[in-house]
Design an enzyme around this catalytic site. Structure first.
Site, PDB file in Angstrom:
ATOM      1  N   CYS A   5      41.346  29.291  51.882  1.00 39.80           N
ATOM      2  CA  CYS A   5      42.593  29.450  51.313  1.00 39.80           C
ATOM      3  C   CYS A   5      43.819  30.059  52.135  1.00 39.80           C
ATOM      4  CB  CYS A   5      42.455  30.161  49.995  1.00 39.80           C
ATOM      5  SG  CYS A   5      41.993  31.923  50.322  1.00 39.80           S
ATOM      6  N   HIS A 149      41.192  35.833  47.249  1.00 38.89           N
ATOM      7  CA  HIS A 149      42.151  34.609  47.186  1.00 38.89           C
ATOM      8  C   HIS A 149      43.630  34.635  47.555  1.00 38.89           C
ATOM      9  CE1 HIS A 149      42.847  30.204  46.278  1.00 38.89           C
ATOM     10  NE2 HIS A 149      43.337  30.439  45.060  1.00 38.89           N
ATOM     11  N   ASP A 174      48.757  26.420  44.894  1.00 38.15           N
ATOM     12  CA  ASP A 174      47.662  27.175  44.876  1.00 38.15           C
ATOM     13  C   ASP A 174      46.477  26.170  45.494  1.00 38.15           C
ATOM     14  OD1 ASP A 174      44.781  28.394  44.502  1.00 38.15           O
ATOM     15  OD2 ASP A 174      45.204  28.862  42.522  1.00 38.15           O
TER      16      ASP A 174
END
Length: 255
Positions: A5, A149, A174
């Site tokens: 991520c 995250h 996201d």
């Protein structure tokens, strides 16, 4: 999405920075970012860029923790690696910390909203038929890190109805959301809200780190952020290009 991520968010941030480089920016600063990273840098080029930053003395503590190596690994990266990469390429960047033990979640949300809303003229006036007042922001996205995250905040929507402000909504990309799904929703203008609009109640984590790039120019000096909620600076001078990565804290406004 797992360990990747952080890299996806760097890609989004670099895409904005390269696309917003003004024609007046010196070729020395612009070419280093573009030639070394490109518009949407690959995972491998990001890893190499961070390793190069480490080799040039950026964030020695972080480099040691990660064994001075990222290429051909699935090691997680965070805010300090993002800042090291950006500063190495001449981009002025800083880390802003939020900790719920010293600051409420509402203060965090207000800080982010003010970052995007400051000096921005609304694109829509509030009327009975059109109650929304939206701010289009040219400021760089915010890299948002929390436990496990990271995401990218790209803007804020502030809404009024009958002269009363509703709760603002953040626009968040996201990496856990598949790119084709988001692209399809945005192109069709159907269902995109549930993918990118995030209310304050969704930010429930106890700690956040934000990576903020100072303006879209890659070679500007650090400027005062007095319009924001007070920020505790831990370093002086040209801190936004320092090889030592130190953070600042969001603090509540004095009553």
């Amino acid at each position: 999405m797992g360990w990747g991520c952080g890299y996806r968010n760097i890609q989004m941030l670099c895409s904005h920075l390269v696309g917003s480089v003004p024609k007046t920016t010196s070729a020395q600063h612009a070419s280093k970012l573009i030639s070394n990273l490109g518009n949407a840098p690959s995972l491998e080029s990001i890893q190499l860029g961070i390793e190069n930053a480490w080799s040039n003395g950026f964030d020695r503590a972080g480099a040691s923790q990660l064994g001075h190596k990222l290429r051909n690994t699935s090691k997680w990266i965070g805010a300090t690696e993002v800042v090291s990469l950006l500063r190495y390429h001449g981009v002025r960047a800083r880390i802003v910390d939020f900790d719920s033990s010293t600051c409420s979640h509402s203060e965090f949300f207000k800080w982010v909203c003010e970052y995007f809303s400051h000096t921005q003229a609304p694109t829509t006036r509030s009327t009975h038929s059109t109650p929304y007042q939206r701010f289009c922001c040219g400021r760089p996205p915010l890299y948002l890190q929390h436990q496990g995250h990271s995401r990218t905040i790209v803007g804020v929507i502030r809404e009024w109805h009958n002269d009363e402000e509703r709760d603002p909504v953040l626009l968040v990309f996201d990496p856990a959301i598949a790119g084709p799904s988001l692209t399809k929703a945005l192109d069709s203008q159907r269902g995109w809200q549930r993918l990118v609009k995030r209310e304050s109640r969704t930010f429930w984590q106890q700690q956040f780190q934000l990576v903020s790039v100072e303006h879209t120019h890659l070679h500007v000096t650090c400027t005062s952020q007095s319009h924001h909620h007070p920020v505790e600076r831990r370093s002086r001078g040209d801190a936004d290009l320092s090889k030592v990565i130190e953070s600042e804290k969001i603090r509540p406004k004095p009553s």
